[in-house]
Design an enzyme around this catalytic site. Structure first.
Site, short mmCIF file in Angstrom:
data_model
loop_
_atom_site.label_atom_id
_atom_site.label_comp_id
_atom_site.label_asym_id
_atom_site.label_seq_id
_atom_site.Cartn_x
_atom_site.Cartn_y
_atom_site.Cartn_z
N ALA A 9 -7.98 1.34 7.29
CA ALA A 9 -6.84 1.24 8.23
C ALA A 9 -7.22 1.76 9.61
O ALA A 9 -7.29 1.02 10.59
CB ALA A 9 -5.63 2.00 7.68
N ASP A 38 0.84 -1.20 0.00
CA ASP A 38 0.00 0.00 0.00
C ASP A 38 0.88 1.26 0.00
O ASP A 38 1.89 1.31 0.71
CB ASP A 38 -0.87 -0.04 1.28
CG ASP A 38 -2.00 0.96 1.28
OD1 ASP A 38 -2.50 1.29 0.19
OD2 ASP A 38 -2.39 1.40 2.38
P1 13P Z 1 -8.13 5.03 6.49
O1 13P Z 1 -7.03 4.98 7.50
O2 13P Z 1 -8.75 6.36 6.41
O3 13P Z 1 -9.09 3.92 6.64
O4 13P Z 1 -7.44 4.85 5.05
C1 13P Z 1 -6.89 3.63 4.70
C2 13P Z 1 -6.25 3.67 3.37
O5 13P Z 1 -6.71 4.31 2.46
C3 13P Z 1 -5.05 2.86 3.21
O6 13P Z 1 -4.50 2.98 1.94
#
Ligand code: 13P
Length: 284
Positions: A232, A82
């Site tokens: 996340a 990611d």
């Molecule tokens: P959040 O932490 O806002 O859920 O975002 C997660 C994300 O986009 C990881 O790439």
């Protein structure tokens, strides 16, 4: 099963109008929570690791843990890098067997973004590795990646079409009003923009920053073409809160197997809800 790339997983989701959830994991415990929930709900699942996580846990450790986890269950599991910004780090993971990567060059100008993404695509596709890239910029913080409100940028649909044609990526992360991290007020998603992007781009579309986005907004985004949803922050909070609570109630505790158990249970509840929100249950 074994680890798969995100290619077929996302194409299936696109065809049948659901999204595959991508959960950011950090260690053995969080990987096991996500894997268990996905297996119980028969959902395909993506485990996502940022460069910060790779540094914290070790790229090789993560790869090996996920491979073992995938072997022990019946649903398709993808391990995905990611928000990686450096080709060298991506290459290291591909060499270790990683099958799905994101190159995030969205901080650069359009032509530079294309150049770096194309370089990664050319390398990755030689090993049948799928590549996600981002056009536009989300407000907020994801690990070391910080974008303030003045520098955010929603995805331009016409540029998105060109970006996909010129890079040959497998999935596109779009900026349509979500943010990384917590929202200060109710998120407002730009559905017209998403519709326009979907008209011009036929590869799977990815929604980042899904923590705190209401279920109905996710549902609508999926109807309009989103087939991967990244989560996340909403997993980290219950995990950490349960540990804090445990120590408040048991100030002398010192056994990780004990204080991590309620943390895993609290996180699992959120993972289950997010799988149901994405409607990826019973799709494996
Ligand atoms: P959040 O932490 O806002 O859920 O975002 C997660 C994300 O986009 C990881 O790439």
């Amino acid at each position: 099963m074994f680890i798969v790339s995100t290619r077929q997983m996302l194409l299936n989701a696109q065809k049948d109008k659901y999204a595959v959830p991508a959960f950011n994991i950090h260690n053995l415990e969080t990987i096991k929570v996500v894997i268990e929930a996905a297996n119980e709900l028969k959902s395909p699942v993506i485990l996502a690791a940022t460069p910060g996580t790779a540094k914290f846990a070790g790229r090789d450790y993560l790869q090996s843990i996920v491979e073992v986890a995938a072997r022990n269950i019946k649903v398709p599991v993808a391990f995905h890098l990611d928000h990686h910004t450096e080709f060298n780090q991506i290459r290291k993971s591909i060499d270790l067997g990683c099958k799905s990567v994101m190159i995030d060059a969205s901080a650069y100008a359009f032509e530079e973004n294309i150049k770096l993404v194309k370089e990664v695509v050319d390398y990755a596709h030689r090993f049948d590795v799928t590549v996600e890239a981002e056009l536009g910029k989300l407000v907020g913080q994801e690990d070391d990646l910080l974008v303030d409100e003045n520098n955010s940028q929603l995805t331009n649909p016409k540029l998105a079409e060109l970006f996909v044609q010129r890079t040959g990526i497998d999935s596109l992360a779009v900026a349509i009003g979500t943010v990384h991290g917590l929202y200060k007020s109710e998120p407002k998603l730009d559905y017209d923009r998403l519709k326009e992007i979907r008209k011009l781009v036929d590869i799977p579309l990815v929604l980042h920053g899904a923590s705190g986005v209401p279920k109905e907004s996710i549902k609508k985004s999926v109807e309009l073409g989103i087939c991967k949803v990244n989560i996340a922050t909403e997993l980290k909070i219950p995990f950490s809160n349960a540990i804090k609570r445990y120590f408040k109630e048991n100030p002398d505790a010192n056994d990780p197997r004990k204080y991590l158990t309620p943390a895993k249970e609290a996180m699992k509840k959120v993972v289950v809800n997010k799988i149901l929100m994405c409607q990826s249950n019973n799709r494996a």
